[in-house]
Design an enzyme around this catalytic site. Structure first.
Site, mmCIF file in Angstrom:
data_model
loop_
_atom_site.group_PDB
_atom_site.id
_atom_site.type_symbol
_atom_site.label_atom_id
_atom_site.label_comp_id
_atom_site.label_asym_id
_atom_site.label_seq_id
_atom_site.Cartn_x
_atom_site.Cartn_y
_atom_site.Cartn_z
ATOM 1 N N ASP A 13 -8.378 -6.378 6.774
ATOM 2 C CA ASP A 13 -7.200 -5.829 7.422
ATOM 3 C C ASP A 13 -7.712 -5.029 8.617
ATOM 4 O OD1 ASP A 13 -4.491 -4.899 7.741
ATOM 5 O OD2 ASP A 13 -5.137 -3.015 6.837
ATOM 6 N N ASP A 15 -5.711 -2.059 10.672
ATOM 7 C CA ASP A 15 -5.329 -0.641 10.647
ATOM 8 C C ASP A 15 -5.525 -0.051 9.253
ATOM 9 O OD1 ASP A 15 -4.473 -0.667 13.403
ATOM 10 O OD2 ASP A 15 -2.732 -1.803 12.735
ATOM 11 N N GLU A 21 -6.030 4.653 10.451
ATOM 12 C CA GLU A 21 -4.589 4.378 10.484
ATOM 13 C C GLU A 21 -3.870 5.458 11.282
ATOM 14 O OE1 GLU A 21 -1.218 2.372 9.757
ATOM 15 O OE2 GLU A 21 -2.734 1.880 8.278
ATOM 16 N N LYS A 22 -3.160 5.008 12.304
ATOM 17 C CA LYS A 22 -2.267 5.872 13.087
ATOM 18 C C LYS A 22 -1.026 5.027 13.301
ATOM 19 C CE LYS A 22 -6.155 7.918 15.558
ATOM 20 N NZ LYS A 22 -6.818 8.041 16.849
ATOM 21 N N ASN A 56 -1.173 -7.461 9.998
ATOM 22 C CA ASN A 56 0.263 -7.410 10.292
ATOM 23 C C ASN A 56 0.439 -6.536 11.529
ATOM 24 O OD1 ASN A 56 0.821 -8.846 7.948
ATOM 25 N ND2 ASN A 56 1.643 -7.098 6.824
ATOM 26 N N GLN A 57 1.214 -7.007 12.482
ATOM 27 C CA GLN A 57 1.473 -6.246 13.709
ATOM 28 C C GLN A 57 2.971 -6.236 14.006
ATOM 29 O OE1 GLN A 57 -0.737 -4.424 15.643
ATOM 30 N NE2 GLN A 57 -2.182 -4.791 13.976
ATOM 31 N N ARG A 107 3.120 -12.871 7.220
ATOM 32 C CA ARG A 107 3.105 -11.426 6.999
ATOM 33 C C ARG A 107 2.641 -11.111 5.588
ATOM 34 N NH1 ARG A 107 4.893 -6.615 8.942
ATOM 35 N NH2 ARG A 107 5.727 -5.130 7.435
ATOM 36 N N LYS A 108 1.546 -10.334 5.505
ATOM 37 C CA LYS A 108 1.079 -9.928 4.179
ATOM 38 C C LYS A 108 2.159 -9.096 3.502
ATOM 39 C CE LYS A 108 -2.467 -8.163 6.248
ATOM 40 N NZ LYS A 108 -3.604 -7.293 6.511
ATOM 41 N N ASP A 133 -6.489 -1.830 2.909
ATOM 42 C CA ASP A 133 -6.176 -0.459 2.512
ATOM 43 C C ASP A 133 -4.830 -0.342 1.804
ATOM 44 O OD1 ASP A 133 -4.778 -0.991 4.964
ATOM 45 O OD2 ASP A 133 -4.452 1.160 5.210
ATOM 46 N N LYS A 134 -4.093 -1.443 1.733
ATOM 47 C CA LYS A 134 -2.765 -1.399 1.108
ATOM 48 C C LYS A 134 -2.631 -2.493 0.062
ATOM 49 C CE LYS A 134 -0.225 0.746 4.868
ATOM 50 N NZ LYS A 134 -1.279 0.907 5.861
#
Length: 161
Positions: A13, A15, A21-22, A56-57, A107-108, A133-134
């Site tokens: 991943d 971000d 992560e921001k 994912n964006q 999309r995850k 991270d998710k």
């Protein structure tokens, strides 16, 4: 299934995994690499893994930034990684958001980006690793049959072992 001639991959991943992560990072000045990420990527690369980013964006669908903004930042990020001797085979991104653009398979937690890489680069999912991270990252990896699905937070706490 014969996996002898198949490649193994490290899927990451972006971000929260490669960079801190921001909210909707799309500017170079907001991009900060996670401490230790270069060493982690180098270790996998040295073990013969192809490196992929699957991100994912939804900021694109939300019109917070453009596809061009994303590509500009991605180009810069790839240059920084190359300076460290790290080669990313390909970056996959999902510019969608279900409530704006409708459902998609990229999309995850959907495995679309992973499946695309698996097919395009003759990858053995079972021999591959995903780091995110998710929960949605882990679920995407599991759906694609990735052998090991790891949280970056756990790797950071244990020194990447």
């Amino acid at each position: 299934m014969n996996t002898e001639n198949e490649n193994k991959a490290l899927f990451l991943d972006r971000d929260g995994t490669i960079n801190i992560e921001k909210n909707y990072v799309y500017k170079i000045e907001d991009f900060e690499f996670i401490p230790g990420i270069f060493e982690l990527l180098k270790r996998y690369q040295d073990k013969g893994f192809l490196l992929f980013i699957v991100t994912n964006q939804s900021g694109i669908a939300r019109k917070y930034y453009t596809e061009t903004d994303f590509k500009h930042l991605t180009g810069w990020m790839l240059q920084q990684l190359e300076k460290q001797g790290i080669h990313i085979t390909k970056v996959y991104h999902c510019p969608h958001h279900p409530s704006i653009t409708g459902e998609c398979n990229c999309r995850k937690p959907n495995p679309g980006m992973l499946n695309q890489a698996i097919e395009q680069f003759n990858i053995s999912p079972v021999k591959s690793v995903l780091i995110g991270d998710k929960k949605r990252d882990i679920l995407a990896g599991q759906s694609a049959g990735i052998g090991k699905n790891l949280y970056i937070q756990n790797l950071l706490q244990t020194g990447f072992e």
